[in-house]
Scaffold this motif. Structure first.
Motif, short mmCIF file in Angstrom:
data_model
loop_
_atom_site.label_atom_id
_atom_site.label_comp_id
_atom_site.label_asym_id
_atom_site.label_seq_id
_atom_site.Cartn_x
_atom_site.Cartn_y
_atom_site.Cartn_z
N ALA A 209 29.80 41.59 39.52
CA ALA A 209 28.47 42.20 39.64
C ALA A 209 27.66 41.43 40.67
N GLU A 210 28.05 41.56 41.93
CA GLU A 210 27.40 40.82 43.01
C GLU A 210 26.12 41.53 43.38
N LYS A 211 25.04 40.78 43.32
CA LYS A 211 23.78 41.40 43.68
C LYS A 211 23.47 41.20 45.16
N SER A 212 24.41 40.56 45.85
CA SER A 212 24.16 40.28 47.27
C SER A 212 24.61 41.44 48.15
N LYS A 213 23.76 41.77 49.11
CA LYS A 213 24.10 42.82 50.06
C LYS A 213 24.62 42.16 51.32
N THR A 214 25.88 41.76 51.30
CA THR A 214 26.44 41.07 52.47
C THR A 214 27.61 41.88 53.02
N SER A 215 28.14 41.40 54.13
CA SER A 215 29.30 42.08 54.71
C SER A 215 30.59 41.59 54.05
N THR A 219 31.80 45.06 44.70
CA THR A 219 31.74 44.86 43.25
C THR A 219 33.12 45.11 42.63
N GLU A 220 33.95 45.89 43.34
CA GLU A 220 35.33 46.11 42.92
C GLU A 220 36.21 45.79 44.10
N TYR A 221 37.07 44.80 43.97
CA TYR A 221 37.96 44.45 45.07
C TYR A 221 39.36 44.19 44.55
N TRP A 222 40.32 44.18 45.47
CA TRP A 222 41.72 43.92 45.08
C TRP A 222 42.00 42.45 45.25
N HIS A 223 42.55 41.89 44.20
CA HIS A 223 42.70 40.46 44.09
C HIS A 223 44.19 40.13 44.00
N ALA A 224 44.68 39.38 44.97
CA ALA A 224 46.07 38.90 44.92
C ALA A 224 46.03 37.51 44.32
N GLU A 225 46.63 37.34 43.16
CA GLU A 225 46.55 36.05 42.48
C GLU A 225 47.94 35.53 42.16
N MET A 226 48.03 34.21 42.09
CA MET A 226 49.31 33.59 41.74
C MET A 226 49.05 32.39 40.84
N GLU A 227 50.06 32.04 40.06
CA GLU A 227 49.96 30.89 39.18
C GLU A 227 51.35 30.27 39.07
N VAL A 228 51.43 28.95 39.16
CA VAL A 228 52.74 28.29 39.19
C VAL A 228 52.78 27.08 38.26
N ALA A 229 53.83 27.02 37.44
CA ALA A 229 54.06 25.84 36.60
C ALA A 229 54.60 24.70 37.43
N TRP A 230 54.33 23.49 37.03
CA TRP A 230 54.84 22.27 37.66
C TRP A 230 54.33 22.10 39.09
N ALA A 231 53.29 22.80 39.46
CA ALA A 231 52.81 22.73 40.85
C ALA A 231 51.80 21.62 41.03
N THR A 232 51.85 20.98 42.19
CA THR A 232 50.82 20.00 42.55
C THR A 232 49.71 20.73 43.29
N PHE A 233 48.61 20.01 43.48
CA PHE A 233 47.48 20.59 44.22
C PHE A 233 47.93 20.97 45.64
N LYS A 234 48.74 20.11 46.24
CA LYS A 234 49.22 20.39 47.60
C LYS A 234 50.11 21.64 47.62
N ASP A 235 50.95 21.80 46.58
CA ASP A 235 51.81 23.00 46.52
C ASP A 235 50.96 24.27 46.60
N ILE A 236 49.84 24.28 45.88
CA ILE A 236 48.99 25.47 45.84
C ILE A 236 48.46 25.79 47.24
N GLN A 237 48.02 24.75 47.94
CA GLN A 237 47.53 24.95 49.31
C GLN A 237 48.65 25.43 50.22
N MET A 428 26.64 46.98 45.23
CA MET A 428 25.46 47.16 44.39
C MET A 428 24.76 48.48 44.73
N LEU A 429 24.78 48.86 45.99
CA LEU A 429 24.02 50.03 46.42
C LEU A 429 24.84 51.31 46.52
N ARG A 430 26.13 51.23 46.25
CA ARG A 430 26.94 52.44 46.45
C ARG A 430 28.11 52.56 45.49
#
Ligand code: 4AD
Ligand code: MG
Length: 433
Positions: A209-215, A219-237, A428-430
């Motif tokens: 629910a973003e109230k910001s009118k930016t480029s 409010t609805e977007y497609w999200h590509a997400e991943m999650e990994v066991a045994w991963a280090t912070f560097k692995d994620i990057q 927010m506006l459309r």
């Protein structure tokens, strides 16, 4: 489905002889004896010439009724013609009007508001079509990358009883009399599954629910997400960098033509595809802002759009900023062992001022620390039992990230607004059409 019709692209490959084409009228002009119709299908456009003296009466009548966006079928002889818009011309032998189009409401140089109201029709423009083709490749490439790297595709619920990314952007839904929220992220329901599948990913809608009118905000977007066991912070990057490189390479391979239609300079895409991303800590970012760009940000403040844009434009490349102050980041990010005031969270900032495209982190494994941080955010840890249990039974180091797919498309195509990166944008506006 077998049909005598072929795509315009294939007809041009054929280059000579009789072709059966069908599509929509891109533009038309003519006289009493001759009509030029530029035909459009999903693959390309081609000029068709109808000469009254050479076709039967019904073809001629239909040709005269063929206005912008009318659908037609034509049979004709194709030949190379340097003067035609795409280098080929079809001399029409017969033409059939399939669906009339009277008074097409979109003219040249129309305001962005009108085009937004007409998005259901504007989808047919060469501009939007080029973006939609690239969008399709981006989605395909994300699946290809993750599956190729040994990830399982996994799905999480959209109706969720708790928040994950802060209460201010939650959409509440009346769920049989009780409030539930639309997913901001899959994360809390993804972490439990790494104990089963270890490496997982998804592409799904997220809601803010973003109230910001930016480029940059939908409010609805497609999200590509991943999650990994045994991963280090560097692995994620590393995964994030590899994913973006993979997607950009695919787009460069398959969409030179669309990038040309969008007038996209591809040099920067090549650079992102092949050169290592810049990586710096939040502290280093602050130092650079101060020393090179005369921008003073107090330690502990989140990087705002303005600071991200300064770094983005100065670097001309993706920049991964790590180790943010704990207080500006989500409750689940892992505290740095050496400095409990910062967390192992990272933001991927795109070049050319397109902002944050990936947000990720190593996850906190200490149950008590998560509880403390939930309480600090006025959340009741009781409601997060399902999540906290992951830290009770065989907890492992792990992490993940989320990538805003429209943000990535917007940057790849160099769009003025994220709204053009999705067929029917919600802001927010459309919410129409
Ligand atoms: O940084 P965010 O909020 O991170 C998360 O949701 C994590 N739980 C992800 C994870 O670790 N699994 O959002 C991730 C990305 C942002 O970097 C941005 O690209 C995109 O989602 N995003 C938006 N895109 C379009 N419109 C909005 N309103 C967006 N909000 C976030
Ligand atoms: Mg973020």
């Amino acid at each position: 489905m077998k049909t005598e019709f072929i795509a315009i692209k294939d007809a041009m490959r054929q280059g000579a002889g009789t072709v059966h084409l069908r599509g929509w009228c891109y533009r038309a002009r003519g006289s009493n004896a001759l009509r030029f119709i530029v035909l459009r299908d999903a693959t390309d456009i081609i000029q068709c010439v109808v000469e009254k003296a050479l076709v039967d009466e019904s073809s001629w009548t239909d040709a005269q009724k063929t206005d912008i966006e009318a659908s037609i079928e034509v049979v004709g002889e194709i030949a190379e013609d340097k003067r035609a818009p795409t280098g080929f011309e079809v001399k029409v032998k017969s033409l059939k009007l399939v669906g009339e189009s009277v008074g097409w409401p979109i003219q040249k140089d129309q305001s962005t508001e009108l085009l937004a109201d007409m998005k259901h029709l504007w989808l047919r423009s060469r501009y939007t079509t080029a973006i939609l083709k690239i969008r399709s490749t981006v989605f395909g490439a994300i699946h290809e990358y993750f599956r190729g790297a040994g990830f399982y595709e996994y799905q999480s619920p959209i109706f969720q009883a708790t928040q994950a990314e802060g209460g201010s952007t939650l959409f509440s839904v009346n769920y049989f009399g009780n409030p539930v929220y639309l997913a901001q992220t899959w994360q809390l329901y993804a972490e439990p599954a790494i104990f089963s599948l270890e490496k997982i990913y998804t592409i799904a809608p997220s809601f803010r629910a973003e109230k910001s009118k930016t480029s940059r905000h939908l409010t609805e977007y497609w999200h590509a997400e991943m999650e990994v066991a045994w991963a280090t912070f560097k692995d994620i990057q590393d995964y994030g960098e590899a994913l973006i490189k993979f997607v950009v390479k695919r787009v460069l391979e398959l969409h030179q033509e669309e990038l040309k239609i969008l007038e996209r300079d591809t040099k920067i895409l090549e650079k992102v595809a092949h050169e290592p991303f810049i990586r710096m800590t939040y502290d280093e970012a602050l130092q650079e802002l101060k020393e090179k760009h005369e921008t003073d940000l107090e330690w502990g403040e989140d990087l705002r759009t303005i600071e991200e844009d300064i770094l983005s434009k100065a670097h001309g490349h993706f920049t991964i900023v790590t180790n943010y102050p704990k207080k500006v980041k989500a409750f689940y990010m892992k505290e740095d062992e050496k400095n409990p005031e910062v967390v192992h969270g990272c933001d991927f900032i795109a070049p050319e001022g397109y902002g944050e495209i990936i947000g990720g982190s190593e996850r906190e494994s200490d149950l008590e620390k998560i509880k403390e941080r939930l309480i600090a955010q006025d959340e009741d840890p009781e409601r997060y039992t399902f999540y906290l249990d992951t830290r009770k039974y065989g907890s492992v180091p792990h992490g993940g990230f989320g990538m805003g797919v429209e943000r990535l498309i917007s940057w790849i195509c160099h769009l003025e607004t994220i709204k053009d990166a999705i067929p029917f944008p919600r802001t927010m506006l459309r919410v129409t059409p």
